[in-house]
Design a protein around this motif. Structure first.
Motif, short mmCIF file in Angstrom:
data_model
loop_
_atom_site.label_atom_id
_atom_site.label_comp_id
_atom_site.label_asym_id
_atom_site.label_seq_id
_atom_site.Cartn_x
_atom_site.Cartn_y
_atom_site.Cartn_z
N SER A 98 0.96 -1.38 0.01
CA SER A 98 -0.05 -0.38 -0.02
C SER A 98 1.11 0.98 -0.08
CB SER A 98 -1.00 0.33 1.24
OG SER A 98 -0.63 0.13 2.23
N VAL A 99 2.19 1.40 0.15
CA VAL A 99 2.56 2.48 -0.12
C VAL A 99 3.46 2.61 -0.85
CG1 VAL A 99 4.99 3.07 1.44
CG2 VAL A 99 4.20 1.86 2.97
N MET A 100 3.77 1.13 -1.67
CA MET A 100 4.20 1.73 -3.10
C MET A 100 2.83 3.00 -3.69
SD MET A 100 4.34 -0.10 -5.98
CE MET A 100 3.68 -1.56 -5.83
N LEU A 101 2.11 1.56 -3.67
CA LEU A 101 0.62 2.39 -3.98
C LEU A 101 0.41 4.00 -4.40
CD1 LEU A 101 -1.30 -0.59 -4.98
CD2 LEU A 101 -0.23 -0.05 -6.88
N HIS A 102 0.64 3.76 -2.82
CA HIS A 102 0.55 5.58 -2.99
C HIS A 102 1.39 6.55 -4.07
CE1 HIS A 102 -3.16 5.85 0.12
NE2 HIS A 102 -2.74 5.13 0.67
N GLU A 103 2.40 5.70 -4.14
CA GLU A 103 3.05 7.11 -4.21
C GLU A 103 3.46 6.28 -5.55
OE1 GLU A 103 7.25 6.43 -1.94
OE2 GLU A 103 5.94 7.02 -0.28
N VAL A 104 3.20 5.48 -6.18
CA VAL A 104 2.65 5.56 -7.72
C VAL A 104 1.96 5.84 -8.01
CG1 VAL A 104 2.57 3.30 -9.39
CG2 VAL A 104 4.27 3.36 -7.86
N PHE A 105 0.46 5.87 -7.43
CA PHE A 105 -0.91 6.28 -7.51
C PHE A 105 -0.26 8.35 -7.84
CE2 PHE A 105 -3.45 2.94 -6.01
CZ PHE A 105 -3.29 2.45 -7.13
N LYS A 106 0.90 8.95 -7.31
CA LYS A 106 0.60 10.21 -7.09
C LYS A 106 1.66 10.05 -8.32
CE LYS A 106 2.56 11.29 -2.95
NZ LYS A 106 3.17 12.35 -2.33
N LEU A 107 2.65 9.42 -7.95
CA LEU A 107 3.34 9.42 -9.19
C LEU A 107 2.27 9.78 -10.71
CD1 LEU A 107 5.99 9.83 -11.28
CD2 LEU A 107 6.29 7.37 -10.50
N LEU A 108 1.97 9.14 -10.91
CA LEU A 108 1.02 8.58 -12.39
C LEU A 108 0.00 10.03 -11.62
CD1 LEU A 108 -0.36 5.45 -12.38
CD2 LEU A 108 1.28 5.94 -13.79
N TYR A 109 -0.05 10.95 -11.59
CA TYR A 109 -1.02 12.22 -10.96
C TYR A 109 0.08 13.18 -12.01
CZ TYR A 109 -3.50 15.90 -8.47
OH TYR A 109 -4.03 17.47 -8.49
N ARG A 110 1.13 12.92 -10.89
CA ARG A 110 1.86 14.84 -11.07
C ARG A 110 2.32 14.24 -12.84
NH1 ARG A 110 0.55 17.57 -7.23
NH2 ARG A 110 0.98 17.01 -4.66
N ALA A 111 2.68 12.61 -12.64
CA ALA A 111 3.67 12.92 -14.51
C ALA A 111 2.01 13.01 -15.23
CB ALA A 111 3.82 11.43 -14.89
N GLY A 112 1.32 13.66 -14.60
CA GLY A 112 0.17 13.79 -16.12
C GLY A 112 -0.48 12.33 -16.25
N CYS A 113 -0.38 11.41 -16.39
CA CYS A 113 -0.41 9.83 -17.32
C CYS A 113 -2.28 9.87 -17.19
CB CYS A 113 -0.27 8.31 -16.60
SG CYS A 113 1.75 9.06 -15.78
N SER A 114 -2.84 9.50 -18.56
CA SER A 114 -4.05 9.09 -18.99
C SER A 114 -4.44 7.23 -19.19
CB SER A 114 -4.74 9.55 -19.95
OG SER A 114 -4.26 9.70 -21.34
N ASP A 115 -5.33 6.67 -18.77
CA ASP A 115 -5.61 5.03 -19.33
C ASP A 115 -4.73 4.03 -19.36
OD1 ASP A 115 -7.68 5.82 -21.25
OD2 ASP A 115 -6.46 6.46 -22.40
N VAL A 116 -4.14 4.14 -17.30
CA VAL A 116 -3.23 3.34 -17.35
C VAL A 116 -4.30 2.31 -16.45
CG1 VAL A 116 -1.72 3.20 -14.75
CG2 VAL A 116 -2.05 5.16 -16.42
N THR A 117 -3.65 1.20 -16.18
CA THR A 117 -3.98 -0.17 -16.07
C THR A 117 -3.06 -0.96 -14.90
OG1 THR A 117 -5.22 -0.94 -17.64
CG2 THR A 117 -4.73 -2.35 -16.45
#
Ligand code: R2B
Length: 290
Positions: A98-117
């Protein structure tokens, strides 16, 4: 359920850290690196560095793209990036995940990613399912026998639903080729916080149940539609669903727990671990070529 641009359901995030100051503490990624991850479409997670390295190598060969290694600053997790695929380790169990996923989700958000699986590739015990079978989870249930990832918020129990995206898991099941030397099935996964008593083993450092109680536990799981046991599926499915990202869990069975506690000593575990890697890679390569 799935979004285009990754958005996070946290109204405080930009007030507290802002895009400029945010720092992914356990991944050790700073804002100067957000842009590197802008193209990410698939995040693959798994317990060990070795498995994530093999997955990323396999994908790099299939896609003819260079693999980049990330030895994250504080050595908690490791990552590999192959074009639009980011592979990250999660260790054992949902707290580490969960620690890693919180940070990966923030990374995806900060980077402006879309359509992620998001896809977890792992190992598991079978419940009436033989070793070598690849299980794609239709959902996860947790101790208490309910379909929730159980975590906490301000000291209160927080329950996040853990049903998997049906189109995604079926697409992954359908990625099996007739040449594959393994079976692929779908079914419910029982996700525990402990490897020993939590999964009805007799070989932990302590044990409080009888053979009959343990047999009744496994039969109950089987009757509920559970086909495998592991330790991260509920976190993957529950957290991804919470932030609107599609997720799947794909694990190879190392031992049928209705027959034994541990995999047979002569089992080629390294070979078995290649099965979900080839299946998920085929799915990803097909999706990226569409
Ligand atoms: C499967 O294997 C690990 C325990 O040996 C754990 O991460 C899991 O879910």
């Amino acid at each position: 359920m799935c979004s285009d641009r990754v958005q996070l359901p946290n109204p405080h995030l930009d007030r507290v850290t802002g895009n400029e100051a945010d720092y992914l503490m356990h991944l050790g990624i700073h804002r100067v690196d957000w842009h590197v991850f802008k193209d990410v479409k698939f995040v693959c997670v798994g317990g060990t560095v070795d498995r994530m390295r093999k997955l990323s190598q396999h994908l790099a060969e299939k896609l003819n793209i260079q693999k980049l290694d990330y030895s994250f600053e504080n050595h908690r997790y490791s990552g590999f990036k192959v074009g639009p695929i980011f592979c990250v380790t999660h260790g054992i169990g949902t707290p580490s995940l969960s620690v890693m996923l919180h940070e990966v989700f923030k990374l995806l958000y900060r980077a402006g990613c879309s359509d992620v699986t998001l896809i977890r590739i792992g190992t598991c015990g079978g419940v009436g399912v033989r070793h070598g079978t690849v299980v794609v989870s239709t959902g996860a249930i947790t101790p208490g026998f309910e379909p929730f990832y159980i975590t906490s918020s301000l000291g209160e129990i927080l329950k996040l639903p853990t049903d998997a995206d049906p189109i995604l898991y079926q697409d992954i099941v359908n990625s099996k080729s007739i040449e594959d030397k393994y079976d692929v099935i779908s079914g419910l996964t029982f996700c525990t916080e402990d490897f020993y008593q939590g999964q009805g083993r007799f070989d932990g450092s302590f044990c409080d149940y009888t053979q009959e109680e343990r047999a009744a536990f496994l039969s109950k799981l089987r009757q509920m539609g559970v086909v495998n046991l592991e330790m991260e599926s509920a976190g993957v499915l529950g957290m991804a669903r919470k932030v609107g990202i599609k997720a799947a869990v794909v694990c190879v069975v190392l031992v049928d727990r209705m027959e034994a506690e541990l995999p047979s000593p002569d089992l080629d575990i390294a070979l078995l671990q290649e099965y979900p890697i080839t299946l998920v890679s085929r799915y990803i390569v097909k999706k990226l070529s569409n």
